[in-house]
Motif scaffolding. Structure first.
Motif, PDB file in Angstrom:
ATOM      1  N   TYR A 182      50.405  44.002  33.792  1.00 30.14           N
ATOM      2  CA  TYR A 182      49.700  42.815  34.270  1.00 30.14           C
ATOM      3  C   TYR A 182      48.207  42.942  33.988  1.00 30.14           C
ATOM      4  N   ARG A 183      47.567  41.790  33.939  1.00 35.82           N
ATOM      5  CA  ARG A 183      46.116  41.731  33.746  1.00 35.82           C
ATOM      6  C   ARG A 183      45.563  40.663  34.691  1.00 35.82           C
ATOM      7  N   GLN A 184      44.618  41.048  35.541  1.00 34.97           N
ATOM      8  CA  GLN A 184      44.066  40.165  36.570  1.00 34.97           C
ATOM      9  C   GLN A 184      42.723  39.577  36.131  1.00 34.97           C
ATOM     10  N   PHE A 185      42.482  38.356  36.593  1.00 34.27           N
ATOM     11  CA  PHE A 185      41.184  37.710  36.391  1.00 34.27           C
ATOM     12  C   PHE A 185      40.754  37.062  37.704  1.00 34.27           C
ATOM     13  N   ASN A 186      39.565  37.433  38.143  1.00 31.53           N
ATOM     14  CA  ASN A 186      38.965  36.868  39.361  1.00 31.53           C
ATOM     15  C   ASN A 186      39.821  37.113  40.614  1.00 31.53           C
ATOM     16  N   TYR A 187      40.593  38.181  40.594  1.00 29.38           N
ATOM     17  CA  TYR A 187      41.377  38.551  41.767  1.00 29.38           C
ATOM     18  C   TYR A 187      40.743  39.780  42.405  1.00 29.38           C
ATOM     19  N   ASN A 188      40.465  39.691  43.701  1.00 31.61           N
ATOM     20  CA  ASN A 188      39.815  40.799  44.399  1.00 31.61           C
ATOM     21  C   ASN A 188      40.829  41.886  44.735  1.00 31.61           C
ATOM     22  N   PRO A 210      38.468  26.600  47.322  1.00 34.69           N
ATOM     23  CA  PRO A 210      38.005  25.206  47.242  1.00 34.69           C
ATOM     24  C   PRO A 210      38.146  24.643  45.834  1.00 34.69           C
ATOM     25  N   ALA A 211      38.201  23.326  45.742  1.00 32.90           N
ATOM     26  CA  ALA A 211      38.310  22.657  44.443  1.00 32.90           C
ATOM     27  C   ALA A 211      37.027  22.831  43.646  1.00 32.90           C
ATOM     28  N   GLN A 212      37.189  22.952  42.346  1.00 33.41           N
ATOM     29  CA  GLN A 212      36.044  23.006  41.450  1.00 33.41           C
ATOM     30  C   GLN A 212      35.821  21.631  40.828  1.00 33.41           C
ATOM     31  N   LYS A 213      34.566  21.253  40.712  1.00 34.72           N
ATOM     32  CA  LYS A 213      34.258  20.017  40.007  1.00 34.72           C
ATOM     33  C   LYS A 213      34.341  20.264  38.502  1.00 34.72           C
ATOM     34  N   ALA A 214      34.764  19.250  37.772  1.00 35.88           N
ATOM     35  CA  ALA A 214      34.799  19.360  36.310  1.00 35.88           C
ATOM     36  C   ALA A 214      33.384  19.551  35.790  1.00 35.88           C
ATOM     37  N   GLU A 215      33.210  20.471  34.865  1.00 33.10           N
ATOM     38  CA  GLU A 215      31.899  20.745  34.294  1.00 33.10           C
ATOM     39  C   GLU A 215      31.988  20.663  32.774  1.00 33.10           C
ATOM     40  N   THR A 216      31.022  19.989  32.186  1.00 32.88           N
ATOM     41  CA  THR A 216      30.980  19.794  30.741  1.00 32.88           C
ATOM     42  C   THR A 216      30.795  21.127  30.026  1.00 32.88           C
ATOM     43  N   LEU A 217      31.483  21.276  28.889  1.00 30.42           N
ATOM     44  CA  LEU A 217      31.338  22.461  28.030  1.00 30.42           C
ATOM     45  C   LEU A 217      31.598  23.750  28.810  1.00 30.42           C
ATOM     46  N   ALA A 218      32.632  23.731  29.634  1.00 31.76           N
ATOM     47  CA  ALA A 218      32.935  24.885  30.477  1.00 31.76           C
ATOM     48  C   ALA A 218      33.742  25.934  29.717  1.00 31.76           C
ATOM     49  N   SER A 219      33.560  27.171  30.106  1.00 33.70           N
ATOM     50  CA  SER A 219      34.286  28.291  29.503  1.00 33.70           C
ATOM     51  C   SER A 219      35.759  28.244  29.923  1.00 33.70           C
ATOM     52  N   PRO A 220      36.632  29.023  29.270  1.00 33.62           N
ATOM     53  CA  PRO A 220      38.066  28.978  29.581  1.00 33.62           C
ATOM     54  C   PRO A 220      38.375  29.190  31.059  1.00 33.62           C
ATOM     55  N   TRP A 221      39.499  28.617  31.484  1.00 32.49           N
ATOM     56  CA  TRP A 221      39.830  28.579  32.908  1.00 32.49           C
ATOM     57  C   TRP A 221      39.965  29.970  33.514  1.00 32.49           C
ATOM     58  N   ARG A 222      40.449  30.951  32.764  1.00 37.19           N
ATOM     59  CA  ARG A 222      40.629  32.281  33.353  1.00 37.19           C
ATOM     60  C   ARG A 222      39.299  32.943  33.680  1.00 37.19           C
ATOM     61  N   THR A 223      38.186  32.441  33.126  1.00 37.38           N
ATOM     62  CA  THR A 223      36.875  32.977  33.495  1.00 37.38           C
ATOM     63  C   THR A 223      36.349  32.341  34.770  1.00 37.38           C
ATOM     64  N   ARG A 224      37.064  31.314  35.292  1.00 38.60           N
ATOM     65  CA  ARG A 224      36.533  30.545  36.416  1.00 38.60           C
ATOM     66  C   ARG A 224      37.413  30.567  37.656  1.00 38.60           C
ATOM     67  N   SER A 225      38.672  30.947  37.498  1.00 41.19           N
ATOM     68  CA  SER A 225      39.574  30.912  38.652  1.00 41.19           C
ATOM     69  C   SER A 225      40.550  32.077  38.567  1.00 41.19           C
ATOM     70  N   VAL A 226      41.297  32.270  39.634  1.00 37.89           N
ATOM     71  CA  VAL A 226      42.237  33.395  39.708  1.00 37.89           C
ATOM     72  C   VAL A 226      43.409  33.171  38.754  1.00 37.89           C
ATOM     73  N   MET A 227      43.701  34.187  37.961  1.00 41.94           N
ATOM     74  CA  MET A 227      44.882  34.179  37.112  1.00 41.94           C
ATOM     75  C   MET A 227      45.399  35.602  37.001  1.00 41.94           C
ATOM     76  N   VAL A 228      46.716  35.737  36.937  1.00 39.47           N
ATOM     77  CA  VAL A 228      47.340  37.031  36.676  1.00 39.47           C
ATOM     78  C   VAL A 228      48.339  36.834  35.542  1.00 39.47           C
ATOM     79  N   TYR A 229      48.099  37.524  34.435  1.00 42.56           N
ATOM     80  CA  TYR A 229      49.035  37.508  33.312  1.00 42.56           C
ATOM     81  C   TYR A 229      50.024  38.655  33.487  1.00 42.56           C
ATOM     82  N   LEU A 230      51.292  38.368  33.253  1.00 40.38           N
ATOM     83  CA  LEU A 230      52.345  39.378  33.327  1.00 40.38           C
ATOM     84  C   LEU A 230      52.963  39.559  31.943  1.00 40.38           C
ATOM     85  N   ALA A 231      53.448  40.767  31.684  1.00 40.16           N
ATOM     86  CA  ALA A 231      54.127  41.017  30.410  1.00 40.16           C
ATOM     87  C   ALA A 231      55.125  42.148  30.589  1.00 40.16           C
ATOM     88  N   PRO A 232      56.233  42.095  29.858  1.00 39.76           N
ATOM     89  CA  PRO A 232      57.222  43.164  29.951  1.00 39.76           C
ATOM     90  C   PRO A 232      56.783  44.395  29.156  1.00 39.76           C
TER      91      PRO A 232
END
Length: 635
Positions: A182-188, A210-232
């Motif tokens: 697994y690989r975590q992003f923005n997870y404490n 809390p909800a994020q407001k849409a922002e112009t020219l924003a970086s990819p979502w995994r740099t802004r919110s919690v995501m966990v990628y899983l792989a076998p």
């Protein structure tokens, strides 16, 4: 103690016993900027073995307004390798009172075949309560069984902008000796790990996002919110098994899966030699065979059984004259092999702007296949699904991103070319005349190169002339005008990237304003920046400028005799970390000449730089609309 923890963390109760969800219980902080609040999400996955994975997805969402309506239903796919064993749902009003429960007869079950799929054995189950009294709450719980383990979906608690999360939990149980990657992003912190009898469970949980407001020219979502990628680590796919700990492992598996599918029919082998035996330059051989493939095949998706990863063989494509991205890439690979030219199929995450990729985490992050042909001094890339792109050109669908080469030694991660400022150019020249009433007539000749010509190439190859005109009228930044003539000339064999020229004849009534003796005119006729930034709160997302671009414009406008300049704006030249802009104008006799250059540099910039970007782009927006004021000489 362990059993108590498991019951608290990963229990899944029946819908009939679940608590209700009054909107009044939502914390006020989660309502700000939100169109929807995810009250609860529970995702549980249990890997019994690599050929038996059980999944449960339970989600409760409160739809706050009409903008949140897109989250009001639930849709999911299944096929021979993935079955849906349960599909339940319920609807609640604002007070949390249950209004309805889903009836199985209400679940739609439709083919998953899309417009460009010839065959596809996937199907889609979906449901929507179609309730419109806001706010209201919906709940769905779906259970699956998967007969393979090659793809583990990422955990994305917060789906997008204007989306708040009250609670979300991911629980993954695997055999005790299994290496869950697994690989975590923005997870404490790290996931809670709970040992079991012969297995182990990983638990991730978040609350009150809390909800994020849409922002112009924003970086990819995994740099802004919690995501966990899983792989076998070890996995099964159909009747095949493989490893995915490294890119080399993954490429090795794909090589085995598709091995021996490069045998051409004898008549095609004969054709290959007829086309290439007398051609000395290897690059020219590639071009000849690529154009042969384009002229004799077409793209169509064929997804049957394990066809998502396994290609139809070269003989199938030769005989049927169609294939999907894998089949066509493999067919081109086979043509080149017969001609004595080495190449590699390459997996890529395709899509304009889809360049976000975790390079140090081997997982199936791909959705497309292209072909890589190493040459002595450089590399030729081939988009085998296109019948119109020239050999060696990828465009913004697959440029500037990592790809996985499937080689005889396993997988190897490399990058596709990045197009430079000069290869991503728009150069326009306008010659126009404005009469005494301010009406403008003129011509425009514009050169587009590389990715800048992709949109226009698609326009002329996929849309009728009548529709092209409608689209152009919407695209040009003028309030009232008429396109009298338009013509596009493609130059596909231009080097190093293809080019397109656009020729327009236009008339613009009342382009210049006439007031008494004065004549007001904006010399930038056709290429004004339309992006004006405003931000009323502190910027949170990093800035992402994906593609470097250059614009060069020259405009010559003949004005009526007898006018002299009263106000001419001073030359502007601004250098910024984001690029460069310059504009100047001069009036000589009855001719206005305007020059403009804009360069934007690609890159990811910290959120704190947003005010500087706002200042730079808004300066361009304003300067592009600067007027020249002329006054009529007294008789």
């Amino acid at each position: 103690m362990r059993l108590t923890a498991l019951l608290l963390l990963i229990s899944v109760t029946a819908l009939a016993g679940d608590p209700e969800y009054p909107v009044s219980a939502i914390p006020p902080a989660l309502l700000k900027n939100a169109d929807v609040v995810q009250r609860l999400e529970e995702v549980t996955m249990k890997l019994h073995d690599i050929k038996d994975v059980r999944l449960t997805h339970r989600i409760v969402m409160t739809i706050l307004n009409e903008k949140g309506e897109k989250y009001s239903g639930f849709s999911t796919w299944y096929d021979k390798e993935r079955s849906i064993t349960e599909f339940r749902g319920a609807l609640y009003d604002a007070s949390g009172k249950q209004l309805r429960k889903l009836k199985q007869s209400e679940v739609r079950d439709a083919s998953g075949v899309s417009d460009n799929n010839l065959y596809d054995d996937s199907r889609v189950k979906s449901h929507d309560f179609y309730y419109k009294v806001y706010p209201y709450t919906i709940e769905y719980e779906v259970e699956y069984r998967e007969r393979g383990s090659a793809n583990f979906a990422p955990w994305v608690p917060q789906g997008t902008d204007n989306y708040a999360v009250e609670q979300s939990r991911l629980s993954v149980t695997v055999p005790a000796d299994y290496d869950l990657r697994y690989r975590q992003f923005n997870y404490n912190g790290q996931p809670l790990q709970v040992p079991g009898k012969g297995d182990k469970t990983f638990v991730w949980e978040v609350k009150d996002i809390p909800a994020q407001k849409a922002e112009t020219l924003a970086s990819p979502w995994r740099t802004r919110s919690v995501m966990v990628y899983l792989a076998p680590s070890d996995f099964a796919y159909g009747s095949y098994t493989g490893k995915m700990k490294t890119w080399e492992d993954f490429g090795t598996f794909l090589g085995v899966l598709n091995g021996g599918r490069d045998v051409l029919p004898d008549k095609i082998k004969t054709t290959v030699h007829q086309l290439t035996d007398n051609v000395q330059d290897p690059r020219e051989k590639v071009r000849v065979l690529y154009e042969y493939m384009q002229q004799n095949t077409r793209y169509i998706s064929v997804q049957l059984g394990i066809g998502g990863w396994q290609t139809f063989d070269a003989a199938y494509v030769a005989n049927n004259r169609y294939g999907d991205c894998k089949a066509l890439s493999n067919y081109m690979f086979s043509l080149l092999k017969e001609a004595g030219i080495r190449s590699h199929c390459a997996l890529v995450k395709a899509g304009e702007g889809e360049t976000d990729f975790i390079e140090d985490f081997a997982a199936n992050q791909f959705n497309h296949m292209i072909l890589c042909v190493p040459m002595a001094k450089d590399t030729v890339w081939l988009e085998c699904t296109s019948q119109i792109q020239p050999a060696g050109y990828l465009g913004d669908f697959t440029d500037g991103r990592p790809v996985l080469l499937v080689t005889e030694n396993g997988g190897k991660l490399v990058r596709t070319p990045v197009y430079t400022l000069d290869q991503n150019l728009r150069a326009g020249k306008v010659k126009a005349t404005v009469d005494e009433d301010g009406n403008l007539t003129g011509t425009s000749a514009t050169l587009f190169t590389g990715p800048r010509q992709d949109w226009y190439h698609s326009l002329i190859t996929s849309v009728s002339a009548e529709k092209q005109l409608d689209i152009l009228k919407e695209k040009l930044n003028l309030s009232s005008y008429d396109i009298r003539k338009f013509h596009y000339t493609p130059h596909p064999q231009a080097r190093p990237v293809p080019e397109m020229t656009e020729d327009l004849e236009i008339t613009v009534p009342n382009y210049a304003s006439v007031s008494g003796k004065r004549f007001f005119i904006v010399p930038n006729v056709l290429n004004r920046n339309t992006l004006k930034l405003t931000q009323d709160e502190a910027r949170k997302a990093d800035i992402w400028l994906r593609t470097p671009t250059r614009d060069v414009d020259t405009v010559e406008i003949l004005i009526p005799n007898g006018y002299t300049p009263e106000s001419v704006f001073q030359p502007v030249k601004v250098e910024s970390r984001f690029g460069m802009y310059q504009a100047s104008v001069k009036v000589e006799g009855n001719k206005i000449t305007y020059f403009r250059t804009l360069e934007l540099r690609a890159g990811q910039y910290p959120a704190k730089d947003y005010s500087a970007l706002e200042e730079f782009l808004n300066m361009i927006y304003k300067t592009d609309r600067n007027r020249v004021i002329l006054v009529k000489k007294e008789a």
